[in-house]
Design an enzyme around this catalytic site. Structure first.
Site, PDB file in Angstrom:
ATOM      1  N   GLY A 103       0.845  -1.206  -0.079  1.00 57.16           N
ATOM      2  CA  GLY A 103       0.014   0.010   0.016  1.00 57.16           C
ATOM      3  C   GLY A 103       0.834   1.260  -0.023  1.00 57.16           C
ATOM      4  CE  LYS A 109      -0.881  -0.341   5.559  1.00 51.52           C
ATOM      5  NZ  LYS A 109      -2.215  -0.133   4.854  1.00 51.52           N
ATOM      6  CG  ASP A 123      -6.820   6.622   3.235  1.00 54.98           C
ATOM      7  OD1 ASP A 123      -7.288   6.687   2.306  1.00 54.98           O
ATOM      8  OD2 ASP A 123      -6.021   5.928   3.343  1.00 54.98           O
TER       9      ASP A 123
END
Length: 343
Positions: free
Chosen positions: A17, A36, A135
């Site tokens: 990402g 992540k 987002d």
């Protein structure tokens, strides 16, 4: 701040990402998790990285408090010893994101309403806690093993980062009008982004990319009036989404609860839709017959359409339901198809 989960084992990469890489992980408390890793980009100056890191870590407390059925749970956040990476561990959503569904084509209305409802519930929970997402897009709506939609990747974008992030990560289409003209984000900019997300899911990538790029028109105002709709989208859906995308924040839905109330009354006719450069095709199963509508787009100025029903699984004849009078213009085709689907 969320505590570091001991004995975290990081496995294979699940994807990439804008903010970093995502891996499959496992810890002794939660079992399989998503991990992540956000790393300093080569183009970041020292002061840019320090600002980004400080703002992200400053959001960590909020991230750890956002516990809700429709929000991806963050279990732990930590700065890694290398000084250039931040790692956080979160619940694994085995169904992946809706980016793939958007890429594949228009989603059925009933599925979009379900997703929209679940996301709006999660968004309301964030807003009640004084948090913003900033987002919302198909790639940040995740589906868990039970098929429930959850909001993920919230808190990673701040007001200082949003315009630069939007340009780099392809998020510009989801930035509300008032942000472009110099105002900050709010609960109503999240509602704007959710409206854009619903428009995209209803139409799919091929149709969406045929339209003028929103990022080039949103900042000029009046974007909601420029939307091109697939003709099977009911007028009630169009009104709700246009209101979510109104330039004036005061004329949008003011809360996610108001969005939920609007969604609850939307119709969901069961058309499945495919879009290719030359053809849009709809199918709807009604009892033992299939309704089919085909809109052939020979060129920008030459269009024709036809609709019929045919038996499924048994002998029978096809029945014509409607058609254009030969080759017609695009505006006429859209007008006639709108009338057909509204009938």
């Amino acid at each position: 701040m969320a505590g570091v989960v001991p004995d975290l084992h990081v496995g294979r990469k699940l994807g990439n990402g804008h903010f970093g890489e995502v891996f499959l992980g496992e810890d002794g408390v939660h079992g399989e998790v998503a991990v992540k890793v956000l790393s300093r980009q080569p183009n970041y100056q020292d002061d840019e990285w320090l600002m980004y890191k400080a703002e992200f870590l400053g959001e960590a407390q909020n991230l750890s408090k956002a516990r809700h059925r429709n929000v991806v749970q963050v279990f732990s956040i930590e700065e890694l010893p290398d000084g250039i990476s931040i790692r956080f561990c979160m619940a694994l959503c085995s169904g992946g994101s809706l980016q793939g569904r958007f890429d594949a084509g228009p989603m059925p209305l009933i599925e979009v309403r379900k997703v929209a409802t679940e996301v709006a519930i999660g968004l309301d929970a964030l807003h009640v806690r004084g948090m913003l997402h900033r987002d919302i897009k198909p790639g940040n709506i995740l589906i868990d093993g039970a098929g429930v939609a959850l909001l993920g990747d919230f808190g990673l974008v701040t007001d200082k980062l949003i315009l630069g992030y939007g340009s780099q990560a392809g998020y510009s289409d989801h930035i509300a009008y008032e942000v472009w003209i110099g105002n900050g984000t709010s609960a109503k900019t999240d509602i704007w982004a959710l409206g854009m997300t619903l428009y995209r899911l209803l139409h799919g990538k091929s149709w969406y990319e045929e339209c003028p790029a929103p990022r080039a028109t949103i900042s000029n105002g009046g974007f909601a009036d420029t939307l091109r709709w697939l003709p099977h989208i009911p007028k009630a859906w169009r009104r709700v989404i246009r209101r979510m995308l109104n330039d004036d924040p005061g004329l949008r839905y003011q809360t996610a609860t108001q969005v939920l109330n609007a969604l609850s009354g939307l119709p969901t006719p069961s058309w499945s839709t495919s879009v290719t450069p030359g053809l849009v095709r709809w199918e709807q199963l009604t009892g033992d017959r299939m309704k089919v509508v085909e809109w052939t787009r020979h060129s920008p100025r030459k269009h024709e359409w036809k609709a019929w029903s045919e038996p499924v699984g048994k002998a029978g004849r096809c029945k014509t339901l409607g058609k254009s009078d030969g080759v017609i213009g695009q505006n006429q085709a859209l007008k006639e198809l709108d009338a057909f689907f509204c009938a």
